[in-house]
Design a protein around this motif. Structure first.
Motif, PDB file in Angstrom:
ATOM      1  N   GLU A  74     -29.016 -21.504  14.545  1.00 10.48           N
ATOM      2  CA  GLU A  74     -28.236 -21.487  15.793  1.00 10.48           C
ATOM      3  C   GLU A  74     -27.749 -22.905  16.050  1.00 10.48           C
ATOM      4  O   GLU A  74     -28.537 -23.847  16.023  1.00 10.48           O
ATOM      5  CB  GLU A  74     -29.108 -21.031  16.970  1.00 10.48           C
ATOM      6  N   THR A  75     -26.455 -23.048  16.291  1.00 10.35           N
ATOM      7  CA  THR A  75     -25.909 -24.359  16.610  1.00 10.35           C
ATOM      8  C   THR A  75     -25.683 -24.464  18.106  1.00 10.35           C
ATOM      9  O   THR A  75     -25.546 -23.451  18.792  1.00 10.35           O
ATOM     10  CB  THR A  75     -24.572 -24.608  15.882  1.00 10.35           C
ATOM     11  N   THR A  76     -25.664 -25.672  18.603  1.00 12.76           N
ATOM     12  CA  THR A  76     -25.298 -25.919  19.991  1.00 12.76           C
ATOM     13  C   THR A  76     -23.878 -26.466  20.015  1.00 12.76           C
ATOM     14  O   THR A  76     -23.416 -27.062  19.025  1.00 12.76           O
ATOM     15  CB  THR A  76     -26.256 -26.928  20.661  1.00 12.76           C
ATOM     16  N   GLU A  77     -23.189 -26.278  21.120  1.00 15.37           N
ATOM     17  CA  GLU A  77     -21.828 -26.776  21.234  1.00 15.37           C
ATOM     18  C   GLU A  77     -21.819 -28.295  21.071  1.00 15.37           C
ATOM     19  O   GLU A  77     -22.660 -28.983  21.638  1.00 15.37           O
ATOM     20  CB  GLU A  77     -21.242 -26.369  22.578  1.00 15.37           C
ATOM     21  N   ALA A  89     -21.177 -23.302  19.808  1.00 16.40           N
ATOM     22  CA  ALA A  89     -22.550 -22.798  19.810  1.00 16.40           C
ATOM     23  C   ALA A  89     -22.461 -21.428  19.155  1.00 16.40           C
ATOM     24  O   ALA A  89     -21.695 -20.577  19.606  1.00 16.40           O
ATOM     25  CB  ALA A  89     -23.076 -22.681  21.235  1.00 16.40           C
ATOM     26  N   ALA A  90     -23.167 -21.246  18.061  1.00 20.42           N
ATOM     27  CA  ALA A  90     -23.025 -19.996  17.307  1.00 20.42           C
ATOM     28  C   ALA A  90     -24.215 -19.786  16.387  1.00 20.42           C
ATOM     29  O   ALA A  90     -24.937 -20.726  16.059  1.00 20.42           O
ATOM     30  CB  ALA A  90     -21.739 -20.038  16.475  1.00 20.42           C
ATOM     31  N   LEU A 144     -21.896 -26.788   4.513  1.00 20.63           N
ATOM     32  CA  LEU A 144     -21.002 -25.650   4.740  1.00 20.63           C
ATOM     33  C   LEU A 144     -21.578 -24.765   5.846  1.00 20.63           C
ATOM     34  O   LEU A 144     -22.757 -24.406   5.793  1.00 20.63           O
ATOM     35  CB  LEU A 144     -20.854 -24.826   3.461  1.00 20.63           C
ATOM     36  N   SER A 145     -20.749 -24.430   6.833  1.00 23.98           N
ATOM     37  CA  SER A 145     -21.183 -23.581   7.956  1.00 23.98           C
ATOM     38  C   SER A 145     -20.201 -22.442   8.170  1.00 23.98           C
ATOM     39  O   SER A 145     -18.991 -22.668   8.226  1.00 23.98           O
ATOM     40  CB  SER A 145     -21.283 -24.411   9.244  1.00 23.98           C
ATOM     41  N   ARG A 146     -20.730 -21.225   8.300  1.00 22.13           N
ATOM     42  CA  ARG A 146     -19.940 -20.028   8.559  1.00 22.13           C
ATOM     43  C   ARG A 146     -20.496 -19.322   9.801  1.00 22.13           C
ATOM     44  O   ARG A 146     -21.612 -18.789   9.754  1.00 22.13           O
ATOM     45  CB  ARG A 146     -20.039 -19.042   7.416  1.00 22.13           C
ATOM     46  N   PRO A 147     -19.767 -19.285  10.916  1.00 23.78           N
ATOM     47  CA  PRO A 147     -20.216 -18.505  12.073  1.00 23.78           C
ATOM     48  C   PRO A 147     -20.315 -17.011  11.706  1.00 23.78           C
ATOM     49  O   PRO A 147     -19.433 -16.482  11.020  1.00 23.78           O
ATOM     50  CB  PRO A 147     -19.132 -18.741  13.117  1.00 23.78           C
TER      51      PRO A 147
END
Length: 154
Positions: A9-12, A90-91, A148-151
């Motif tokens: 989980e990412t934060t904005e 955030a995702a 590399l990040s993919r929502p």
């Protein structure tokens, strides 16, 4: 080519960016100057990056790419020229590290997307790459690392 992927989980995160909508074949010509423009704007405002530079892609069709080039910042900056404020969302994201030269990123994304599909997950079509260690960290691409990040959907 890629490390074992994870789900996180990412934060904005506020960012300073240049938004580009360009032909795919212009990316090598446009990305460097856009990054330099962001860095110049930050320096002129006495701001520093709060993390590595990145590109966040919204659309990557065969002919046109719509994306941002920028850096995370601690707080929004004053927009100047093409440099504006944006944010990494955030995702819930699938994330991995690709290790190697930039010319292999396409294959790294292919491997990563195959893992996502193999896990029964679906991404939302967007992505971002954070250039954690690149040519500035040494001449040998074996030491370069791109996160590399993919929502993910649902």
């Amino acid at each position: 080519m890629i490390d074992a992927p994870t789900i996180t989980e990412t934060t904005e995160q506020p960012t300073a960016v240049v938004h580009l909508t360009i032909p795919k074949d212009a990316i090598r010509r446009e990305m460097g100057p856009a990054r330099e423009e962001v860095m110049r704007a930050l320096a002129e405002q006495g701001a520093t990056p709060a993390g590595p530079w990145f590109s966040r892609h919204f659309r990557m069709d065969p002919s046109v790419w719509d994306f941002e080039v920028g850096v995370p910042v601690a707080a929004p900056i004053e927009a100047t020229g093409r440099v504006t404020n944006s944010k990494l969302p955030a995702a819930r994201v699938a994330r991995t590290n690709y290790r190697g030269g930039f010319e292999g990123l396409g294959a790294g994304w292919g491997e990563f997307d195959a893992w996502i599909a193999g896990e029964g997950l679906r991404h939302d079509g967007s992505l971002w790459e954070s250039y954690a260690a690149g040519p500035e960290s040494g001449a040998d691409p074996a030491g370069w690392r791109t996160e590399l990040s993919r929502p993910l959907r649902g």
